[in-house]
Structure formats: C-alpha cells, structure tokens
Design an enzyme around this catalytic site. Structure first.
Site, PDB file in Angstrom:
ATOM      1  N   GLN A  97       0.826  -1.199   0.000  1.00 55.00           N
ATOM      2  CA  GLN A  97       0.000   0.000   0.000  1.00 55.00           C
ATOM      3  C   GLN A  97       0.865   1.255   0.000  1.00 55.00           C
ATOM      4  O   GLN A  97       0.347   2.363  -0.073  1.00 55.00           O
ATOM      5  CB  GLN A  97      -0.923   0.009   1.227  1.00 55.00           C
ATOM      6  CG  GLN A  97      -1.921  -1.133   1.219  1.00 55.00           C
ATOM      7  CD  GLN A  97      -2.852  -1.093   2.424  1.00 55.00           C
ATOM      8  OE1 GLN A  97      -3.948  -0.560   2.351  1.00 55.00           O
ATOM      9  NE2 GLN A  97      -2.415  -1.668   3.535  1.00 55.00           N
ATOM     10  N   ASN A  98       2.188   1.067   0.077  1.00 54.00           N
ATOM     11  CA  ASN A  98       3.101   2.203   0.002  1.00 54.00           C
ATOM     12  C   ASN A  98       3.215   2.687  -1.444  1.00 54.00           C
ATOM     13  O   ASN A  98       3.057   1.908  -2.380  1.00 54.00           O
ATOM     14  CB  ASN A  98       4.482   1.812   0.522  1.00 54.00           C
ATOM     15  CG  ASN A  98       4.453   1.387   1.977  1.00 54.00           C
ATOM     16  OD1 ASN A  98       3.658   1.898   2.758  1.00 54.00           O
ATOM     17  ND2 ASN A  98       5.308   0.450   2.341  1.00 54.00           N
ATOM     18  N   HIS A 115      -1.978   0.944  -4.231  1.00 55.16           N
ATOM     19  CA  HIS A 115      -2.411   2.337  -4.324  1.00 55.16           C
ATOM     20  C   HIS A 115      -1.567   3.122  -5.312  1.00 55.16           C
ATOM     21  O   HIS A 115      -1.494   4.349  -5.234  1.00 55.16           O
ATOM     22  CB  HIS A 115      -2.368   3.002  -2.952  1.00 55.16           C
ATOM     23  CG  HIS A 115      -3.330   2.395  -1.986  1.00 55.16           C
ATOM     24  ND1 HIS A 115      -3.228   2.543  -0.614  1.00 55.16           N
ATOM     25  CD2 HIS A 115      -4.429   1.629  -2.183  1.00 55.16           C
ATOM     26  CE1 HIS A 115      -4.215   1.893  -0.018  1.00 55.16           C
ATOM     27  NE2 HIS A 115      -4.939   1.326  -0.957  1.00 55.16           N
ATOM     28  N   CYS A 172      -0.169  12.543 -17.535  1.00 58.82           N
ATOM     29  CA  CYS A 172      -0.812  13.829 -17.766  1.00 58.82           C
ATOM     30  C   CYS A 172      -2.329  13.655 -17.661  1.00 58.82           C
ATOM     31  O   CYS A 172      -2.901  12.770 -18.296  1.00 58.82           O
ATOM     32  CB  CYS A 172      -0.454  14.382 -19.147  1.00 58.82           C
ATOM     33  SG  CYS A 172      -1.398  15.854 -19.603  1.00 58.82           S
ATOM     34  N   CYS A 216      -3.893  14.765 -21.486  1.00 60.02           N
ATOM     35  CA  CYS A 216      -3.703  14.005 -22.730  1.00 60.02           C
ATOM     36  C   CYS A 216      -3.293  12.557 -22.501  1.00 60.02           C
ATOM     37  O   CYS A 216      -3.252  11.769 -23.422  1.00 60.02           O
ATOM     38  CB  CYS A 216      -2.685  14.685 -23.636  1.00 60.02           C
ATOM     39  SG  CYS A 216      -0.965  14.552 -23.072  1.00 60.02           S
ATOM     40  N   THR A 220       0.940  -2.751   8.972  1.00 61.24           N
ATOM     41  CA  THR A 220      -0.295  -2.149   8.482  1.00 61.24           C
ATOM     42  C   THR A 220      -1.411  -2.325   9.511  1.00 61.24           C
ATOM     43  O   THR A 220      -1.374  -3.242  10.328  1.00 61.24           O
ATOM     44  CB  THR A 220      -0.734  -2.784   7.144  1.00 61.24           C
ATOM     45  OG1 THR A 220      -1.986  -2.213   6.728  1.00 61.24           O
ATOM     46  CG2 THR A 220      -0.899  -4.285   7.284  1.00 61.24           C
ATOM     47  N   ARG A 262       3.330  -3.795  15.062  1.00 70.98           N
ATOM     48  CA  ARG A 262       3.566  -3.316  16.425  1.00 70.98           C
ATOM     49  C   ARG A 262       2.422  -3.726  17.350  1.00 70.98           C
ATOM     50  O   ARG A 262       2.635  -4.014  18.517  1.00 70.98           O
ATOM     51  CB  ARG A 262       3.727  -1.795  16.439  1.00 70.98           C
ATOM     52  CG  ARG A 262       5.000  -1.308  15.753  1.00 70.98           C
ATOM     53  CD  ARG A 262       5.373   0.073  16.233  1.00 70.98           C
ATOM     54  NE  ARG A 262       5.813   0.051  17.621  1.00 70.98           N
ATOM     55  CZ  ARG A 262       6.068   1.141  18.333  1.00 70.98           C
ATOM     56  NH1 ARG A 262       5.915   2.336  17.789  1.00 70.98           N
ATOM     57  NH2 ARG A 262       6.471   1.055  19.581  1.00 70.98           N
ATOM     58  N   CYS A 308       9.018  -3.773  13.276  1.00 72.00           N
ATOM     59  CA  CYS A 308       9.137  -4.675  12.126  1.00 72.00           C
ATOM     60  C   CYS A 308      10.585  -4.942  11.750  1.00 72.00           C
ATOM     61  O   CYS A 308      10.946  -6.082  11.416  1.00 72.00           O
ATOM     62  CB  CYS A 308       8.388  -4.078  10.931  1.00 72.00           C
ATOM     63  SG  CYS A 308       6.589  -4.066  11.116  1.00 72.00           S
TER      64      CYS A 308
END
Length: 378
Positions: free
Chosen positions: A69-70, A89, A97, A100, A211, A236, A260
């Site tokens: 997800q980074n 993501h 752009c 265009c 996460t 954690r 981690c």
C-alpha cells in the site's frame, strides 16, 4: 488542533490533512500535494531493513508476490523484482498527464517535484490527439468527480505562477502531470485483483506486515485468500480482521508484535543461522497468562510473540475502517446504496443498474454475488 492538522492548514493551505490525497482537492488545486510530495519522492528516503528483508526473500526464491500500500517505490529500490511488486495504491515512480494521458517517469518531473512546483505536460499539441486516443483509460480529466466522505473539502484555486511549471509553451499540452497513485475517490488498479486471483492457489503463506488493515479493499485480502493458508502478522500491535459472511475465523497462525525491522532481522537470523551484527536483538517474550488477555480476543495466546516495541494495549479492529468510494466495474460510476460484490473475484462490484445484465455475462454467469450496503451516508 493536532500536529498534522496544523501542518496541513499552515504549510499547505488545507483545512484537513486527508485532503492531501483526495482526488477532488487535487483537481481543484494540485499545489498542496506537490509541496508535500517532495518529501516522499524517490531519493529522499532509503529502504529500511524491512524492505531489504523482502528483497532477500525474493533473492532466495521465497517471495511469490509483494502487495504494497506504500507509494514510494522503496521495495523496488531495495531490490525486489519489479515484476513481483503490485502497488495497491499506485506508485510515485511514474506519472500521467491528466489532460492528454502522456506518460512520465519520476525522473522526468524530478526537478519540479524537488522545488514543490506542479509539473505540467510538455508534450506537443500535435501529438496530443494520438496520445489521448492510446491512453483513454489513463485520461483522468474526464472521470466523474466523487467524494470519499461527506465532509467539506479544502478549496483553493491555484493561480500563482511561481508554483506552476512555466516551461511548457503554447504549443505544449500544458496539463497537470499526476503521479500514478490512487487518491481517495479513485478505484484501485485492476492488476491488484488479477494478481490475487492468480496467486490464490500458489501461495504457501501470507505475511501481513506494518499495516492496520484499515483501508478497503486491501483490508479484505485476508478473507479473500484460502482459509487454510498459513497467516503471519508482523506488526507493532495486534489486528483483528472482521470475518465476513464467507469467513468464520480470521485469526493469525503467528503474531510477531514489535518493531518490524527487529522482527525481520530475527527471522532472517533464525533461517540463516548467522547472528552477525544483529545478535544484540533481544529474544522475544511470550504473553503471560496472568496478564489481562482481553486484547487478544480470538487470537490464541501461544501464537503471539512480543519483541521490542510491541504495543499490547492498542487493538486494531478492522470492522471500524473507513470505506473508500466504491466504483461499479460496469459503468465506472460511484455506487451509492446497494453494492453487488462478486464472491469469487477480488474487488469486483456492480451497481443496481448494471447488476441484472453484467452478473450474467461476468465469467459466464458462473460467479455468485453477495450484497453489501453502502453506509457512508448513515
């Protein structure tokens, strides 16, 4: 006011820090994002021991796929084969752009990003029509505007030339070059679901690391994969995935709680038998039965090991996650109300209008659908 909110309001001109990654806010005014993004782009941050551990797994032929997800691309910079990395993501390594559809790399827009300027498309207008025709899927300018929540967004129309790349001349396209990351209000890239379906029967284990599993639809990966797949949490604090109608027990086979970086170094040390300079890492501890075990919920006590940095008084319950906007895979519009979800495919959703016809044509009509209620307006 929190530190994040103060930074967003004073330094970036936003009323809410979440607006940084809101697609509507970006369309209205991309300057705040690029003021902030110069701290995220490749070259500013180095891969951590956790990133390097993933690269080591790849080197040892133990990594089937890496879903991240980074958006900073540090997994690739650490050495993970780019063909094995799936950016849930998107990634800052490439850009498009919005006008265009022309493609750029992070290096192409690096000078603007480092200065906090909005990069503008420099492709000639003569090529614009051809490029736009080939990249209609990437042409974000014509996509309908969607909101992630009902909150009022920041708004500030940009006009100051010192924060806009003025190198584009009148013969250039001049569209805003947007990094290829998924903003709130945009649908995830299709390769996420395709790769998950391909990997479904190939994986021997699933590692979830660093996460909260609080952002849909990636929060659904645990329940999507086979229920007998060995699941390891490296985090954690403990996470309690919420079982759906199709998954009864989503506890982890092993929970390694702590920093981690320390945990992955300990794992590598056990696998290789080499202690080296990392021998100072403290041995993990077990959860004692005389302590209050309520934070474990349905997680077996003997499956949890506590390393340095573990947090046992904080629990993440993914039933409380904030949903993203859900898009219909048929008409591509935002779904409001009833959501028809394919039970076999990952993140394939249909609105009520498209469901009657597309549910019959999707995979030959052989896939069942379940119904979810969009409760964002409740």
């Amino acid at each position: 006011m929190s530190a994040d909110e103060e930074f967003a309001s004073i330094e970036l001109g936003l009323s809410n820090p979440e607006d940084l990654f809101d697609i509507e806010t970006f369309r209205d005014d991309p300057r705040p994002f690029f003021r902030f993004a110069r701290n995220l782009y490749p070259g500013k941050i180095e891969p951590s021991p956790s990133h390097k551990f993933l690269a080591w797994l790849d080197e040892k032929k133990m990594l089937l796929r890496l879903y991240t997800q980074n958006v900073d691309g540090l997994e690739e910079l650490a050495g993970v084969n780019k063909n094995k990395v799936v950016y849930a993501h998107g990634s800052l390594l490439n850009a498009t752009c919005m006008k265009c559809g022309a493609k750029y790399t992070a290096q192409d827009i690096a000078s603007d990003v480092k200065e906090g300027r909005v990069p503008m498309c420099t492709r000639s207008k003569e090529r614009k029509t051809k490029i736009a025709t080939k990249n209609t899927a990437a042409n974000l300018q014509d996509k309908p505007v969607h909101t992630r929540t009902l909150r009022k967004r920041s708004f500030q129309q940009y006009s100051e030339v010192d924060e806009i790349n003025t190198t584009a001349n009148k013969s250039s396209c001049g569209g805003v070059v947007k990094p290829n990351i998924t903003f709130f209000g945009e649908k995830l890239a299709g390769d996420v679901g395709l790769c998950l379906q391909r990997d479904y029967a190939k994986a021997d284990a699933l590692i979830i690391m660093g996460t909260s599993l609080s952002v849909a639809p990636m929060s659904k990966v645990v329940e999507f994969l086979p229920p007998d797949l060995f699941r390891v949490l490296i985090n954690r604090n403990i996470i309690h995935p919420t079982p759906s109608q199709t998954a009864d027990n989503l506890s982890f086979d092993a929970c390694l709680l702590g920093n981690c970086d320390d945990i992955v170094l300990a794992i590598k040390r056990q696998i290789t038998g080499s202690f080296g300079s990392n021998s100072a890492i403290d041995a993990p501890k077990k959860v004692l039965s005389d302590n209050d075990p309520s934070w474990l919920k349905n997680q077996p006590m003997d499956s949890v090991l506590l390393f340095n940095g573990s947090i046992t008084n904080t629990v993440t319950d993914t039933s409380a996650f904030q949903k993203l906007v859900v898009f219909c895979d048929g008409c591509k519009s935002e779904i409001k109300g009833t959501i028809h979800c394919c039970k076999t495919c990952f993140d394939f959703d249909l609105c009520g209008d498209c469901f009657p016809s597309l549910s019959l044509s999707h995979e030959g009509g052989n896939h069942e659908f379940t119904i979810e209620k969009d409760d964002r307006s409740d």
